[in-house]
Structures are given as C-alpha cells and as structure tokens.
Design a protein around this motif. Structure first.
Motif, short mmCIF file in Angstrom:
data_model
loop_
_atom_site.label_atom_id
_atom_site.label_comp_id
_atom_site.label_asym_id
_atom_site.label_seq_id
_atom_site.Cartn_x
_atom_site.Cartn_y
_atom_site.Cartn_z
N TYR A 49 63.01 33.77 51.79
CA TYR A 49 61.84 32.96 51.51
C TYR A 49 61.13 33.46 50.25
O TYR A 49 61.09 34.66 49.98
N LYS A 50 60.55 32.53 49.51
CA LYS A 50 59.78 32.85 48.32
C LYS A 50 58.30 32.76 48.66
O LYS A 50 57.85 31.79 49.28
N THR A 51 57.53 33.77 48.25
CA THR A 51 56.10 33.75 48.53
C THR A 51 55.37 34.76 47.65
O THR A 51 56.00 35.54 46.92
N VAL A 52 54.05 34.74 47.73
CA VAL A 52 53.20 35.76 47.10
C VAL A 52 52.67 36.64 48.21
O VAL A 52 51.91 36.18 49.07
N LEU A 53 53.10 37.90 48.24
CA LEU A 53 52.73 38.80 49.33
C LEU A 53 51.37 39.43 49.09
O LEU A 53 50.57 39.58 50.00
N ASP A 54 51.11 39.81 47.84
CA ASP A 54 49.85 40.46 47.49
C ASP A 54 49.05 39.53 46.58
O ASP A 54 49.39 39.34 45.41
N LEU A 55 47.99 38.96 47.11
CA LEU A 55 47.21 37.98 46.34
C LEU A 55 46.51 38.62 45.15
O LEU A 55 46.26 37.96 44.14
N GLU A 56 46.19 39.92 45.24
CA GLU A 56 45.50 40.59 44.13
C GLU A 56 46.41 40.71 42.91
O GLU A 56 46.01 40.42 41.78
N LEU B 250 54.46 36.60 58.23
CA LEU B 250 54.32 35.29 58.86
C LEU B 250 53.29 34.44 58.10
O LEU B 250 53.53 33.27 57.81
N LYS B 251 52.16 35.07 57.78
CA LYS B 251 51.11 34.34 57.07
C LYS B 251 51.52 34.03 55.64
O LYS B 251 51.24 32.94 55.12
N ALA B 252 52.16 34.99 54.98
CA ALA B 252 52.53 34.80 53.57
C ALA B 252 53.53 33.66 53.38
O ALA B 252 53.54 32.98 52.35
N THR B 253 54.39 33.45 54.38
CA THR B 253 55.41 32.40 54.28
C THR B 253 55.03 31.12 55.01
O THR B 253 55.87 30.24 55.18
N ASP B 254 53.76 31.06 55.45
CA ASP B 254 53.30 29.88 56.20
C ASP B 254 54.20 29.64 57.41
O ASP B 254 54.78 28.56 57.60
N PHE C 34 61.98 42.58 64.93
CA PHE C 34 61.90 41.80 63.69
C PHE C 34 62.15 42.75 62.52
O PHE C 34 61.54 43.81 62.42
N LYS C 35 63.07 42.36 61.62
CA LYS C 35 63.38 43.18 60.47
C LYS C 35 63.47 42.29 59.23
O LYS C 35 64.03 41.19 59.29
N ALA C 36 62.91 42.79 58.13
CA ALA C 36 62.94 42.02 56.88
C ALA C 36 62.93 42.97 55.69
O ALA C 36 62.44 44.09 55.77
N LEU C 37 63.49 42.50 54.58
CA LEU C 37 63.49 43.22 53.31
C LEU C 37 62.75 42.37 52.29
O LEU C 37 62.93 41.16 52.23
N VAL C 38 61.90 43.02 51.50
CA VAL C 38 61.12 42.30 50.49
C VAL C 38 61.56 42.77 49.10
O VAL C 38 61.50 43.96 48.79
N TYR C 39 62.03 41.81 48.29
CA TYR C 39 62.55 42.11 46.95
C TYR C 39 61.67 41.47 45.88
O TYR C 39 60.91 40.53 46.15
N ASN D 289 49.21 39.02 42.58
CA ASN D 289 49.86 37.72 42.36
C ASN D 289 51.36 37.88 42.13
O ASN D 289 51.98 37.09 41.41
N MET D 290 51.95 38.88 42.75
CA MET D 290 53.37 39.17 42.55
C MET D 290 54.21 38.28 43.46
O MET D 290 54.03 38.26 44.68
N VAL D 291 55.14 37.54 42.88
CA VAL D 291 56.03 36.69 43.65
C VAL D 291 57.20 37.53 44.16
O VAL D 291 57.80 38.31 43.41
N VAL D 292 57.51 37.39 45.45
CA VAL D 292 58.58 38.18 46.05
C VAL D 292 59.54 37.27 46.80
O VAL D 292 59.24 36.11 47.08
#
Length: 681
Positions: free
Chosen positions: A414-421, A393-397, A474-479, A423-426
């Motif tokens: 949705y496109k976002t950066v999940l891990d700020l350390e 929720l936070k990662a995707t605003d 709630f279910k989601a897949l992160v690629y 900086n990987m775009v997922v």
C-alpha cells in the motif's frame, strides 16, 4: 468510580515511555469491583508500583503487554490472588521472577515473553494447578527446567524458547502434564537425551526444540503423538535414523532435522505425509531419495549437505543416479554438475554483455546514417523505529483498495504518508500470514535488511510486528516509496507511454550489478538474494535502480552446501536458478534480467516452449545484422544523441565487460581444479 469493573484502553498510543505514565493506577485503588485492567500495546513507561498489589482482589485479568515498562515485577502483584490471566510480555522488565508467583492458585495464563528477566524458573510454579499457558520465552532465564512443572496437570502451552536454560528435560514434565499441545524449548543450552516419556503427550501438536545440545537418538515414543503437526529438532546432536514409529504421524506438515548427525535411509513413508516443509539438510543420510509427495515439491524440500544420497526426482535434486552396489562410483560426477552450472551462468553473462555492446554499435550506426540522410540540423533511515498496527491501519484508511499498489504471494503493498510532519511517502508491505512460509519470508527479509546500507538497495523505514484488534498476529514492512515504480512496468506495460532509452537500461543493469556485488562481497556475511526479477527492481525519481524483496534471501555461509549438487530450485518461475543458494545462482538470474532488459521478452512468455527459452532465443541473434530481430523495437526509436551519453554507455559496457572477465577467470580456475581431480582419480 468505585463500581468500575472493566478498564480497557489497549491498542492506543497512550503514555510517553517515561516515569510517571502509570501513576494513574493509584486512582483505581478504590475500584473494589474491578475485574479487567487492559493497557496492552501503548507506550506506557516507568516502573510497576508496588501498590499494584492493593488493587481489588476481584481482579481477574491484568494486561500490560507491549509497553515500555521497566524495573522488576513488584512482589505486591502476587497478592492479587484472584488473577487468572497476567500479560507482561514485550516490556523491559528485569530482575527475577519471584517464587511468590506460587500464591496465585487461580492463575491460568502467565506471559512475560520478550523481557530481560534473569535467574531460575521458580519451583513454586508447580503449585499453579490451573495453569494452562506458561510463556517465559525470550528472556535470560538460566538453570534447569523445574521438574515441578509436571504438577501443572492442565498445562496446554509451554513456551520457554530463547533463554539460557541448561541441563536435562525432566521426565516428570511428560508424566503428569499429558495435556500439553504446544511444547517450545528452542534456542537454549539444554542437553542430554530426550526422555521416552514424551510419548505420554498424546495430544501434542507442535514440538520445537531446535538450537540446543540434545544428543542420542530421536525417541521412538514420539510416534505415539499421532496428532502432531510440527516437529523441529534442528541444530542439535541427534544420531541414528528417523524412527520407524514415525510412520504413524500422518498429520505431520512440518519436519525439520537440519544440522544433526542423523543417518540411514530417508524413510519412504515421509512421502505419504501432507508435508508443506521438510528440511533434512546437513546430516548423513544415505541411499535413494524418495520421489513422491514433498520430495517432488521444490518449495517444500531441502536435503542439501547429504553427500551420500542418490536418485530423487530427475532435474530437481541434482543427485547422481542410484547405481547397483557392484558399480563403482563416478567421483567426479557431482563436481561436473557444479562446473556446468557455473559455465551456464558465465556463458549467459557473456552473451548479455555482447548484446548490450551490439545494440550500442547498431544505434550508433543508425545515428550516423540519419546524419547523412537529414544533415547536421537533426539532433534505510535511523535504526528501525516501531509502528503499531493502529498507525498503519489509519495511514492506509483501513488498508483501502484506493491505496493498494500491488498484491503478491506473501502480501499486499500500500502507498501512504506515514508521518504527516515529514510528508514522507512510503510503501507498506502487509504480510499475508495465512500463506504458508509467509512468516518465514518476513523474518528472512528483516534479518537480511537489518544491516544493509547501499544506494541500490531498497531502503526499509521501519517494521511492525504486532497484533490486530482481533488478537491475530500482524506483520508489515515499511519501505521508501519509489515514484517510478518497477522496472517490470517500464518494459512490459504502457508501451506507448513509457520508454527506456539504451542509456537508462545500461545504467539500470549497472545499478543492479552494484547491488549484487555489495550483497555478495561487501557484507559482513554474504547474502544471496534468490529472487531477482524486474518486479523487484524499483526506480526512484532519478531512475536509479533499487533492488528489493528479500523474502527468499539466504546468508551464503549458512546456506552453502558441502556438495553443490544437492540443491532445490527456488525463486520465481522463469528466473529460478539451479544453484539457488550459491552466488552463481544470483548471477544466473541476473543474466536473465539483462536479456529481458534488452529484448523486453518475459522468460515466461508463451513463445518459450520446449527447448526454446530466453537465453537460446537471444543466442540466435548475436550478429549486428540479426540483432534487430530480437531487441526491443522501442530501442531503435531512441537514438544516442549526445557525445556525453555515448561516453557514459561506453563506460557502462566496459564495466560489465570487466565483470565478465573476472567471472571467466574464476571459471578457468574451476576447470583447472576439475582437470586436476580427474587426473588424480
């Protein structure tokens, strides 16, 4: 804080997952008015302390679900006699469930789903007369279901799935517990016949007992449960026919009897029900297939593996026509359908390879002419780590439209950066669970991707199976995010901005072929993709193709029917193969993708009506002087300049031709088998 009544800190990231995370509970011992203690969905670790039983006896709700708590359930917990709701699900708890649970006379809800508890279910649970929900699923409980559960006269929801329970289902469970609405015993080792007393549960809505060893006939008394919405009795040993009493179940939307020994005709009254899913596959049903309702719905029906069926909706089920009893059967008719499907697939592949070769020849010829005219000066990570709903929720605003990449039938991406350390775009695919079949699609994709590792498959980073802040699933897949988007966008949008050269198109074709080859031939259990299309082919920084979206994927050995004629078409309109559960189905779809790759024509284009489809359109121009009329005109503006590029295209086309030859060899073998059968018949 002696006056503290509610401590609710659920759905955060509190705790380290280690011993000591729960030591703060000792500070609550003086909170004599404490009513609610909520720690759900954090990262709390350690053992539940026995002094938990020294909390206030006014405590009504204890929610410790979805943490990292291990060890056994302390006996002190059962001293909190005021408790009405206990949630321990989704932890690492071990040991037995103590008979002292019977002391909690006010208990209404008890959940310990998804732990590692062992032993038998204590008889003392029968003392909990106020109990409305008992969720003990996904543990290692064994022994028999206690008949004392029948004394829980307010029980609405019983979930004992995925344990090691054995023996018979006690009839007492239905005599007294007539209030039951949800009844889940699936994935155990229960056996014997179902008691006729089940008909006493007039308010039953969902009845799920698949993957056991039940036998005998389906109880006709189940027809008295007229409110029932779901019946799932698959993977048992039931015999006989579907009871005529089921005609009263007019609210039924889901019926699964797969992998039993049921026989007789498929009742026509099923076609009048609002069935969204009906799976009658792998039984011994006979006679004519109904043609209305769910039996005319491709996405709802599965009746494969019933070799004595006939009729059905034409062009959907591929069963032979129902003949008069005096007419002899055509023993080779079903086999001919299979041969026809394989022939279509291979013929289309041969055509696709031919077009690739002819385009290459045409471009090389144009390059030679240009040289004469203008002179020589022209030239998936570690094993899945869990993420929470709050993190996504936070990662995707808050799943903002600004981060939205696409929206489809089963969810949004949705496109976002999940891990700020790092900086990987997922890319986060959020499943739209209200859509029928979405949860099944999510599970299929998780199961298919769990052990897949290949350069040309879309890599999954992690998954999320949790609840939102309103308690909804709630279910989601992160690629991994593919920077160059989908193959579909390259050939169907921005024609002036994006152009794929012949070399790039051939390399994409090879990448997809390698992915399918891996899925079909190199996995421990072959996987059929079932929904290959340009929008599911994604391109990375280097324009390497990655096949994704396994929401319709099937394991080949589980899905393959004894009779390949009894299939239903699944997939996307324009790309759906008639033999969707066979490897040949993926080959058929791959051929369509190859033709689209070279022509940039969408198979659902309005120009394709009646007998004209993309394959016939391509067949009309297989000579070099005609090819210019059908291929993507942008290809004619991209000349093959370097000798290295020409060699790479040559190698790629040769690889496709090798694939074609292998399939042709298989087709010759199938034809030989068919001729042998005809001679033998």
């Amino acid at each position: 804080m002696p006056d503290l009544k509610v401590l609710e800190i659920s759905n955060n990231l509190l705790g380290t997952g280690e011993t000591g995370d729960l030591s703060f509970l000792q500070s609550l011992l003086n909170c004599s008015q404490l009513i609610t203690l909520g720690l759900k969905s954090n990262n709390m670790g350690g053992i539940l302390p026995d002094y938990l039983g020294n909390l206030s006896t006014t405590l009504v709700e204890l929610d410790l679900g979805t943490n990292q708590i291990y060890g056994s359930i302390p006996l002190g917990l059962f001293n909190l006699v005021g408790l009405r709701r206990i949630n321990l699900q989704g932890n690492l708890l071990t040991g037995h469930l103590s008979p002292q649970i019977g002391k909690l006379a006010k208990l209404e809800i008890f959940s310990c789903i998804g732990n590692r508890l062992i032993g038998s279910i204590p008889d003392s649970i029968g003392n909990l007369s106020r109990l409305s929900s008992l969720w003990l699923g996904e543990n290692n409980f064994n022994g028999m279901i206690p008949s004392s559960l029948g004394q829980c006269t307010n029980l609405l929801d019983l979930y004992l799935s995925q344990n090691n329970l054995t023996g018979l289902v006690p009839p007492q469970l239905f005599l007294s517990s007539s209030t039951l609405i949800y009844f889940y015993l699936d994935s155990n080792q229960l056996q014997g016949e179902l008691p006729e007393e089940i008909g006493q549960i007039k308010n039953l809505i969902q009845f799920v007992i698949h993957k056991n060893a039940f036998s005998g006939e389906l109880p006709s008394s189940l027809g008295s449960c007229t409110a029932i919405d779901v019946i799932d009795v698959g993977a048992n040993f039931f015999t006989g026919s579907i009871p005529d009493s089921f005609k009263s179940l007019t609210s039924l939307s889901y019926l699964n009897v797969v992998h039993n020994n049921l026989s007789g005709q498929i009742p026509n009254f099923l076609s009048k029900f609002p069935l969204m899913t009906i799976d009658l596959s792998f039984n011994s049903f006979q006679g004519e297939v109904p043609t209305k309702g769910a039996f005319a719905n491709l996405s709802a029906l599965n009746i494969s593996g019933n070799n004595q069926l006939c009729g059905g909706v034409p062009n959907l089920h591929y069963f032979p026509r129902c003949l008069p009893k005096s007419t002899s059967d055509n023993r080779g008719s079903k086999y001919k359908v299979f041969v026809e499907i394989v022939t279509i697939s291979i013929a289309s592949l041969v055509l696709s390879v031919s077009i690739l070769s002819l385009v290459y020849f045409l471009l090389c010829s144009r390059r030679k002419q240009n040289k004469l005219s203008y002179g020589s000066g022209m030239s998936l990570t570690e094993p899945f780590s869990k993420v929470s709903y709050d993190m996504l929720l936070k990662a995707t605003d808050s799943f903002s439209e600004a981060n939205l990449l696409s929206a489809g039938h089963f969810g949004s991406v949705y496109k976002t950066v999940l891990d700020l350390e790092s900086n990987m775009v997922v890319a986060i695919k959020v499943i739209r669970l209200v859509q029928r079949g979405a949860s099944k699609s999510f599970m299929a994709e998780c199961e298919a991707l769990r052990s897949l590792r290949h350069r040309n498959l879309l890599k999954i980073v992690t998954v999320c199976s949790s609840t939102d802040f309103q308690g909804n699933d709630f279910k989601a897949l992160v690629y991994e995010y593919m920077t160059n988007g989908s193959f579909h966008h390259w050939i169907h949008t921005d024609p002036n901005l994006r152009t794929l050269s012949l070399l790039q198109r051939v390399e994409i074709a090879i990448d997809v072929a390698r992915a399918l080859d891996y899925l079909h031939n190199d996995c421990d259990e072959p996987i059929i993709h079932c929904d290959l299309k340009p929008s599911n082919i994604l391109l990375d920084d280097d324009m390497v193709a990655h096949v994704g979206d396994f929401g319709l994927a099937r394991f080949h050995l589980r899905a393959r029917a004894n009779d390949s004629s009894s299939v239903a078409v699944k997939g996307t309109v324009g790309y759906a193969a008639p033999a969707w559960f066979l490897k040949e189905g993926d080959v058929y779809i791959y051929d369509i993708v190859l033709l689209e790759l070279m022509t940039s024509k969408n198979p659902t284009d309005r120009m394709f009506e009646g007998a004209l489809d993309l394959r016939n359109y391509a067949k009309s121009a297989t000579m070099p002087n005609q090819l210019i009329n059908i291929i993507d005109p942008r290809l004619l503006d991209n000349e093959v300049e370097s000798r290295q590029d020409r060699m790479r295209i040559n190698d790629a086309i040769e690889e496709l031709q090798v694939t074609r030859n292998v399939l042709l060899k298989e087709l010759h073998i199938i034809r030989a088998m068919h001729i042998t059968r005809d001679l033998a018949g």
